[in-house]
Write an enzyme that holds these catalytic residues in place. Structure first.
Site, PDB file in Angstrom:
ATOM      1  N   ALA A   1       0.831  -1.211   0.000  1.00  0.00           N
ATOM      2  CA  ALA A   1       0.000   0.000   0.000  1.00  0.00           C
ATOM      3  C   ALA A   1       0.864   1.260   0.000  1.00  0.00           C
ATOM      4  O   ALA A   1       0.617   2.198  -0.769  1.00  0.00           O
ATOM      5  CB  ALA A   1      -0.931  -0.011   1.219  1.00  0.00           C
ATOM      6  N   VAL A   2       1.898   1.287   0.829  1.00  0.00           N
ATOM      7  CA  VAL A   2       2.769   2.468   0.865  1.00  0.00           C
ATOM      8  C   VAL A   2       3.643   2.520  -0.387  1.00  0.00           C
ATOM      9  O   VAL A   2       3.852   3.587  -0.970  1.00  0.00           O
ATOM     10  CB  VAL A   2       3.627   2.475   2.149  1.00  0.00           C
ATOM     11  CG1 VAL A   2       4.667   3.593   2.101  1.00  0.00           C
ATOM     12  CG2 VAL A   2       2.737   2.646   3.379  1.00  0.00           C
TER      13      VAL A   2
ATOM     14  N   HIS B   1      -5.444   9.005   9.332  1.00  0.00           N
ATOM     15  CA  HIS B   1      -5.314   8.795  10.776  1.00  0.00           C
ATOM     16  C   HIS B   1      -5.712  10.077  11.491  1.00  0.00           C
ATOM     17  O   HIS B   1      -5.406  11.175  11.031  1.00  0.00           O
ATOM     18  CB  HIS B   1      -3.864   8.487  11.152  1.00  0.00           C
ATOM     19  CG  HIS B   1      -3.415   7.090  10.857  1.00  0.00           C
ATOM     20  ND1 HIS B   1      -4.185   6.160  10.197  1.00  0.00           N
ATOM     21  CD2 HIS B   1      -2.252   6.465  11.153  1.00  0.00           C
ATOM     22  CE1 HIS B   1      -3.504   5.022  10.104  1.00  0.00           C
ATOM     23  NE2 HIS B   1      -2.337   5.185  10.669  1.00  0.00           N
TER      24      HIS B   1
ATOM     25  N   GLN C   1      -6.797   5.291  14.137  1.00  0.00           N
ATOM     26  CA  GLN C   1      -5.949   4.889  13.026  1.00  0.00           C
ATOM     27  C   GLN C   1      -6.710   4.034  12.021  1.00  0.00           C
ATOM     28  O   GLN C   1      -7.371   3.063  12.395  1.00  0.00           O
ATOM     29  CB  GLN C   1      -4.733   4.120  13.566  1.00  0.00           C
ATOM     30  CG  GLN C   1      -3.875   5.005  14.451  1.00  0.00           C
ATOM     31  CD  GLN C   1      -2.595   4.338  14.914  1.00  0.00           C
ATOM     32  OE1 GLN C   1      -2.261   4.417  16.085  1.00  0.00           O
ATOM     33  NE2 GLN C   1      -1.869   3.707  14.015  1.00  0.00           N
TER      34      GLN C   1
ATOM     35  N   ARG D   1      -7.320   1.300  16.636  1.00  0.00           N
ATOM     36  CA  ARG D   1      -7.677   1.099  15.228  1.00  0.00           C
ATOM     37  C   ARG D   1      -9.169   1.375  15.077  1.00  0.00           C
ATOM     38  O   ARG D   1      -9.983   0.902  15.885  1.00  0.00           O
ATOM     39  CB  ARG D   1      -7.362  -0.332  14.827  1.00  0.00           C
ATOM     40  CG  ARG D   1      -7.443  -0.582  13.347  1.00  0.00           C
ATOM     41  CD  ARG D   1      -6.309   0.028  12.582  1.00  0.00           C
ATOM     42  NE  ARG D   1      -5.052  -0.671  12.764  1.00  0.00           N
ATOM     43  CZ  ARG D   1      -3.907  -0.295  12.178  1.00  0.00           C
ATOM     44  NH1 ARG D   1      -3.861   0.775  11.396  1.00  0.00           N
ATOM     45  NH2 ARG D   1      -2.796  -0.985  12.394  1.00  0.00           N
TER      46      ARG D   1
ATOM     47  N   CYS E   1       3.483   6.773  10.993  1.00  0.00           N
ATOM     48  CA  CYS E   1       2.444   7.621  10.390  1.00  0.00           C
ATOM     49  C   CYS E   1       1.662   8.420  11.442  1.00  0.00           C
ATOM     50  O   CYS E   1       1.305   9.581  11.209  1.00  0.00           O
ATOM     51  CB  CYS E   1       1.497   6.774   9.560  1.00  0.00           C
ATOM     52  SG  CYS E   1       1.004   5.225  10.329  1.00  0.00           S
TER      53      CYS E   1
END
Lengths: 342, 342
Positions: B11-12, B249, B153, B242, B126
């Site tokens: 994803a990153v 976030h 998050q 989460r 992050c």
């Protein structure tokens, strides 16, 4: 006993009706009341269909106890007269919570406030109840000196409309959810309850903004613990955030104390206290979540740890069913306490 | 320049590839790398399909800069050798963040850490980036003395698998969501990424539990701001939660300072600072949300208010795109800084 539920068609009112039956509260006659708009709706009680009637002083005649969850302005409009007429009113709204003549009661925490057969009793805010149930046993052990609270509040705290607004938005976004990782701001569904999109988002506004920048909800989370715990000067900084959860509120808590307290002592205090249940075993991935608290009669408490480098401050996480322990059950427990002790 | 993205299918990594193009980083040759499992996958770069190759020192030969997001153990396994061979490695994992010889950089906050052409640079966590971008301008204005952080998050912080796990659970619960208000614990969907149900729930565990009861994520949120802000003794209490959000976030922050600071002064400091944007106008319902931050190059900051009764403590709420400003963009900005200054 003749028992009324005012706001009988609302999310909390329905939970009050359910809870009265579950706990076998000695109801001889059940009187569901609501606004004119909801009059005529049918509520099920003790295997019978009961028609909801419009709220009026007349409709409350002969009622022993009224469990009320119809908003602060409705409460203000009829409770003083109803109480004067002999109805014990247990009010879930914010209308009377800070009235010095009205007890603000969580039966497991400050039952002494219910002495003297009060005619009006206020039920604390749902997030306050979650936090105070967790913190009260620690306060008794070590002397609370400050609180920092950040909440994770479910949409049912805004009633049926809140749940519908979330689910409608989830449905609208279905199949396109991954596009939310990129700017899609014009396409985002919004609604009247939460203002900003609540599906796959969190909204840092619960209640209306006050002049000091805090919301009404945050003001309640600060003022109410002071009254319940008889700590009128307790510093509290609260941040209320709505999250896309159906039921169950969570609160991240940093609590400071006047005396040292270990994690073990805190856990023991929680285990020994009524109204709370310890869910705190990191080695076995045991911690509280809002969904685990939904439907329970207790608040769940876990993630207890010492603030780094300090022996007099604990971080923890607490969850409770906002409609049940955070509202309806607390109201019924107050009724039980008042009428058992008469 | 020859530029590698390590973890190119994650994803990153995908966001890094996208960001390099958006910002017209001077890429002459693009080298997407990943584990053997992902080798052969196709990544689009500059209108061309490029095959992902397996990560090896050989594959990095001649690479000027590698943007790395493949997990801490992968980073540890190859970065020291790659850096020794002349590759500038900008690492998104936690592997080198606390290494005293490695800069931990947010270019808008501590660009001085990038002086001296370091061969390894760490990108902060992050959530840390979100919080520090908001707090750094206030620290410069009033001298930060403590932080209390509670996070909100998104699931994309756990990668594609996190997003899939949430969406699969939402789909499984479709039509039955309202039953979540009552105990349905045996029927709840769970998955390997979050352990507990993440759909319509929040999970107070991000990362693994450490002996002191904090999670790895919470430990990062405490240690990294100290290093970035050069405040080695800063007390930080972090709680990582989460939430069922796809991207973005949020962090609820209580910041204490050595000098008084007004809400107005804080707002001015945010407006004047790079990397952050003020979204704070309660009268007009302006506040930051994670969805509003998704896709943006800045962190959004709002809900700024004074802790009741104090002139030296502020509560605020900050949001940032965890894949972009919280990871990929920050990495590319570091590369820009290093290679523009050579």
């Amino acid at each position: 006993m003749k028992v009324a539920v005012v706001g009988a068609t609302g999310a909390v009112g329905r939970e009050m009706t359910r809870t009265l039956q579950e706990r076998r509260f000695p109801v001889d006659e059940f009187v569901p009341l609501a606004s004119a708009r909801s009059a005529g709706a049918i509520v099920r009680f003790a295997d019978e269909d009961v028609a909801v009637r419009e709220l009026s002083l007349d409709a409350l005649r002969g009622v022993d106890v009224a469990l009320v969850s119809a908003g602060a302005s409705v409460s203000r409009s009829f409770i003083p007269d109803a109480a004067a007429a002999g109805v014990t009113c247990i009010d879930n709204s914010s209308a009377f919570r800070m009235d010095p003549d009205v007890p603000l009661a969580i039966p497991e925490v400050n039952p002494e406030s219910l002495e003297g057969a009060p005619r009006i009793v206020a039920v604390a805010n749902c997030t306050t109840i979650t936090a105070v149930l967790a913190v009260a046993p620690l306060h008794r052990a070590a002397g609370l000196t400050s609180l920092v609270l950040s909440s994770y509040q479910s949409v049912s705290g805004a009633g049926h409309r809140g749940v519908s607004e979330l689910l409608e938005q989830v449905e609208k976004l279905r199949g396109d959810e991954e596009s939310l990782a990129h700017p899609v701001h014009e396409a985002l569904p919004t609604g009247p309850v939460f203002g900003s999109t609540i599906a796959y988002n969190v909204v840092p506004k619960v209640g209306e903004f006050e002049p000091d920048g805090f919301t009404g909800e945050e003001a309640k989370m600060a003022a109410e613990p002071r009254k319940i715990l008889s700590l009128p000067d307790l510093p509290v900084v609260a941040t209320s955030i709505r999250v896309p959860v159906i039921a169950g509120h969570g609160v991240s808590i940093l609590a400071e104390f006047s005396r040292p307290i270990s994690v073990e002592a805190a856990r023991e205090a929680i285990v020994a206290a009524p109204g709370v249940e310890l869910r705190d075993d990191p080695a076995n991935d045991v911690y509280p979540t809002p969904l685990d608290a939904a439907g329970l009669d207790v608040a769940l408490v876990g993630r207890i740890r010492r603030a780094p480098g300090r022996d007099d401050a604990l971080a923890l996480f607490a969850c409770a069913d906002n409609l049940r322990k955070g509202a309806a059950l607390n109201a019924v427990q107050i009724a039980e306490y008042l009428f058992a002790s008469r």
